[in-house]
Design a protein around this motif. Structure first.
Motif, PDB file in Angstrom:
ATOM      1  N   GLY A  63       0.777  -1.231   0.000  1.00  0.00           N
ATOM      2  CA  GLY A  63       0.000   0.000   0.000  1.00  0.00           C
ATOM      3  C   GLY A  63       0.815   1.291   0.000  1.00  0.00           C
ATOM      4  O   GLY A  63       0.326   2.339  -0.414  1.00  0.00           O
ATOM      5  N   VAL A 100      -0.023   5.163  -1.686  1.00  0.00           N
ATOM      6  CA  VAL A 100       0.062   6.442  -0.981  1.00  0.00           C
ATOM      7  C   VAL A 100       1.111   7.345  -1.639  1.00  0.00           C
ATOM      8  O   VAL A 100       0.915   8.547  -1.786  1.00  0.00           O
ATOM      9  N   HIS A 154       4.414   3.848   7.812  1.00  0.00           N
ATOM     10  CA  HIS A 154       3.423   2.967   7.194  1.00  0.00           C
ATOM     11  C   HIS A 154       3.458   1.589   7.837  1.00  0.00           C
ATOM     12  O   HIS A 154       2.493   0.849   7.761  1.00  0.00           O
ATOM     13  N   ASN A 155       4.603   1.237   8.385  1.00  0.00           N
ATOM     14  CA  ASN A 155       4.708  -0.070   9.024  1.00  0.00           C
ATOM     15  C   ASN A 155       5.937  -0.072   9.918  1.00  0.00           C
ATOM     16  O   ASN A 155       7.063  -0.195   9.433  1.00  0.00           O
ATOM     17  N   ASN A 202      -5.056   7.313   5.698  1.00  0.00           N
ATOM     18  CA  ASN A 202      -4.893   7.384   4.245  1.00  0.00           C
ATOM     19  C   ASN A 202      -6.230   7.639   3.573  1.00  0.00           C
ATOM     20  O   ASN A 202      -7.287   7.297   4.108  1.00  0.00           O
ATOM     21  N   ARG A 236      -0.934  -9.218   0.551  1.00  0.00           N
ATOM     22  CA  ARG A 236       0.383  -9.829   0.689  1.00  0.00           C
ATOM     23  C   ARG A 236       0.194 -10.981   1.665  1.00  0.00           C
ATOM     24  O   ARG A 236      -0.475 -10.819   2.692  1.00  0.00           O
ATOM     25  N   GLN A 296       1.602 -10.670   9.245  1.00  0.00           N
ATOM     26  CA  GLN A 296       0.905  -9.433   9.658  1.00  0.00           C
ATOM     27  C   GLN A 296      -0.601  -9.488   9.401  1.00  0.00           C
ATOM     28  O   GLN A 296      -1.405  -8.933  10.135  1.00  0.00           O
ATOM     29  N   LYS A 297      -0.981 -10.172   8.321  1.00  0.00           N
ATOM     30  CA  LYS A 297      -2.369 -10.113   7.892  1.00  0.00           C
ATOM     31  C   LYS A 297      -3.273 -11.120   8.604  1.00  0.00           C
ATOM     32  O   LYS A 297      -4.437 -11.292   8.250  1.00  0.00           O
ATOM     33  N   GLU A 308      -2.580  -3.409  11.684  1.00  0.00           N
ATOM     34  CA  GLU A 308      -2.803  -2.802  10.375  1.00  0.00           C
ATOM     35  C   GLU A 308      -2.640  -1.285  10.474  1.00  0.00           C
ATOM     36  O   GLU A 308      -3.538  -0.593  10.955  1.00  0.00           O
ATOM     37  N   GLY A 366      -4.277   0.186   6.062  1.00  0.00           N
ATOM     38  CA  GLY A 366      -5.028  -0.754   5.240  1.00  0.00           C
ATOM     39  C   GLY A 366      -5.752   0.020   4.167  1.00  0.00           C
ATOM     40  O   GLY A 366      -6.404   1.041   4.435  1.00  0.00           O
ATOM     41  N   LEU A 367      -5.609  -0.432   2.946  1.00  0.00           N
ATOM     42  CA  LEU A 367      -6.298   0.225   1.835  1.00  0.00           C
ATOM     43  C   LEU A 367      -7.406  -0.653   1.295  1.00  0.00           C
ATOM     44  O   LEU A 367      -8.424  -0.178   0.824  1.00  0.00           O
TER      45      LEU A 367
HETATM   46  C1  GLC Z   1       1.735  -0.376   4.994  1.00  0.00           C
HETATM   47  C2  GLC Z   1       0.680  -0.928   5.949  1.00  0.00           C
HETATM   48  C3  GLC Z   1      -0.731  -0.675   5.481  1.00  0.00           C
HETATM   49  C4  GLC Z   1      -0.905   0.734   4.946  1.00  0.00           C
HETATM   50  C5  GLC Z   1       0.126   1.019   3.871  1.00  0.00           C
HETATM   51  C6  GLC Z   1       0.008   2.416   3.288  1.00  0.00           C
HETATM   52  O1  GLC Z   1       2.114  -1.267   4.027  1.00  0.00           O
HETATM   53  O2  GLC Z   1       0.872  -2.298   6.198  1.00  0.00           O
HETATM   54  O3  GLC Z   1      -1.619  -0.880   6.561  1.00  0.00           O
HETATM   55  O4  GLC Z   1      -2.185   0.900   4.413  1.00  0.00           O
HETATM   56  O5  GLC Z   1       1.403   0.882   4.399  1.00  0.00           O
HETATM   57  O6  GLC Z   1       0.101   3.418   4.246  1.00  0.00           O
END
Ligand code: GLC
Ligand code: ADP
Length: 473
Positions: free
Chosen positions: A9, A13, A158-159, A241, A295, A299-300, A372, A375-376
């Motif tokens: 994701g 972004v 983001h992570n 996001n 993916r 994590q998921k 998470e 998450g998109l």
């Molecule tokens: C990361 C996160 C996800 C998020 C993405 C974009 O990969 O795991 O939750 O949406 O970044 O910010």
């Protein structure tokens, strides 16, 4: 960045946020490593023949290429040794041994590029560990440079599970001064921790949802970085996001079998039928179809979802899965599909079009993540009227509203504990609602389709953070 280099994701972004900021009148520029896959796919123009980047007492040379994407200049740092490789971060088995050098170099090159272009940025916006050295170089090495006098740095997370941990031996090459190789900054059990340094030196830090920002301030949810988050908590915030509704809108999506809207959902039925056909499942409109696009990583939540699916697949349901990743999870989905050939199908590919088909054709979308950040996929699901079944964590909790039968309100189904029992209960609740209370289910679909997470709104929140960072810097 979506369309150039993507593993998850962050790429979505990386494209959508700059475009939203540009729409709001900002001069946005993007810098990326010139990865091999970019060189193969994108025609770029050389804009700087040789750019020197000081590293560990010598100078490393690179070139800079450029392309314009929807009016935004995107610069690529070209260094064959560092970036012309099969994959971004690892060779398929283990991380590249020189990632510290590669991404330390990249962060420094960005500042050198600004100088070469005589470009004075207000904000240096860094994303995740790969760019987390930049705030340090900015503050410690460039503080007096006229171009950077009125600039501030932002660290967006983001992570936070990926931190960029490297041997202390890279200290010299990276230019981390001894007084900064301490617990408060880069040092982490004897190693260098890029992300820790980034949080420590950036003027402001944000997580990609308020929920995840809160979790980062707890010992359990901070991925081991509790102390540094806690110390910088006054400068930590959460900004959720947005969803790119140009790409993700069932009314105009050119990739899906039939378009539909909240007023006329008949196209969604056609999408479901086409999806069942494409996945070789019985074309049964009455059976709830669940989708996953992800993916395939720990994590998921697959660790507890997969055992639960052996119970769930005894019911009258279907499941389509699109995803690649860790071998054990791929193997599990392969086995599940063999055990339930009429009910489960897994595609182990990365397929943009198919991900749109799944969002459009499924009735529910499963996302039982352990954590998470935002998450998109649940945002895409909402827009396509595909009800998210999610764990109440991070950005999932912030963006999905739990079904309330009394008021017929909500946009999805949520559970708390990451256990086999809880996920079975929650999916069972969603399936029962589908069968026994179709009018409620349909109302939730309409509610979901009406929710909007506009990037322009997120961009306003980023602007506010930028301003606060500039006041502080
Ligand atoms: C990361 C996160 C996800 C998020 C993405 C974009 O990969 O795991 O939750 O949406 O970044 O910010
Ligand atoms: P993360 O970044 O943690 O992977 P997100 O939900 O933020 O999670 O973003 C995932 C992105 O990657 C979405 O755009 C999703 O559609 C996409 N994606 C993941 N796996 C696949 C796949 N196999 N095929 C197509 N798109 C995928």
């Amino acid at each position: 960045m979506e369309g150039l280099a993507k593993t998850g994701g962050l790429a979505d972004v990386g494209k959508a946020l700059p475009l939203a900021l540009k729409r709001r009148g900002h001069d946005v520029r993007i810098v990326l490593p010139h990865y091999q896959s970019i060189a193969e796919d994108v025609h770029t123009n050389r804009v700087i023949q040789t750019l020197g980047v000081p590293m560990g007492g010598t100078e490393i040379w690179c070139a800079v290429n450029q392309v314009m994407i929807e009016g935004i200049p995107v610069y690529f740092i070209e260094h064959h040794g560092y970036f012309f490789r099969e994959r971004f971060y690892d060779d398929g088995f283990q991380e590249y041994g020189d990632n510290a050098a590669r991404f330390g170099f990249f962060s420094k090159a960005v500042l050198q590029l600004c100088k070469a272009l005589h470009f004075a940025p207000d904000i240096l916006h860094c994303h995740d560990w790969q760019t987390a050295m930049l705030p340090y170089y900015h503050k410690v090495y460039e503080a007096d440079h006229p171009l950077f006098q009125n600039s501030a740095s932002i660290m967006t997370i983001h992570n936070a599970a990926f931190q960029g941990n490297f041997s202390g031996d890279f200290q010299g090459l990276l230019g981390i001064q001894p007084q900064h190789f301490v617990m408060e900054h880069f040092e982490d059990y004897g190693q260098i921790n890029f992300l820790k340094g980034g949080i420590s030196w950036a003027d402001k830090t944000n997580a990609v949802s308020p929920g995840y920002a809160d979790e980062l301030l707890t010992p359990l949810g901070s991925h081991g970085l509790y102390e540094v988050f806690d110390r910088r908590k006054a400068d930590l915030s959460g900004i959720v996001n947005g969803c790119d509704y140009q790409d993700w809108n069932p009314e105009i999506d050119p990739m899906i079998p039939a378009n539909y809207s909240v007023e006329d959902l008949s196209g969604k039925q056609l999408c479901k039928q086409a999806l069942q056909k494409r996945f070789y499942l019985p074309e049964r409109p009455e059976v709830p179809l669940m989708g996953i696009v992800s993916r395939l990583t720990q994590q998921k939540g697959f660790g507890y979802l997969i055992p639960a699916l052996y119970t769930i697949m005894q019911w009258e349901v279907q499941l389509v899965v699109l995803g690649t990743g860790e071998t054990w999870i791929e193997q599990e989905f392969y086995n599940l599909a063999r055990n339930f050939p009429d009910k489960v199908e897994w595609h182990g590919t990365y397929d943009w079009e198919l991900s749109h088909w799944i969002e459009a054709g499924s009735d529910m979308f499963l996302m039982p993540s352990l954590y998470e950040p935002c998450g998109l996929n649940q945002l895409y699901s909402l827009r396509y009227g595909t009800l998210p079944v999610v764990r109440a964590v991070g950005g999932l909790r912030d963006t999905v509203e739990n079904y309330d039968a009394k008021n017929i309100s909500g946009t999805g189904f949520m559970f708390d504990e990451p256990t086999v029992e809880d996920v079975i209960d929650c999916i069972s609740w969603a399936v029962k609602t589908y069968y026994d209370r179709p009018e409620h289910f349909q109302q939730l679909v309409r509610n979901a389709m009406g929710v909007q997470f506009e990037w322009d709104q997120s961009a306003i929140e980023y602007e506010n953070m930028y301003e606060a960072a500039l006041k502080k810097a």
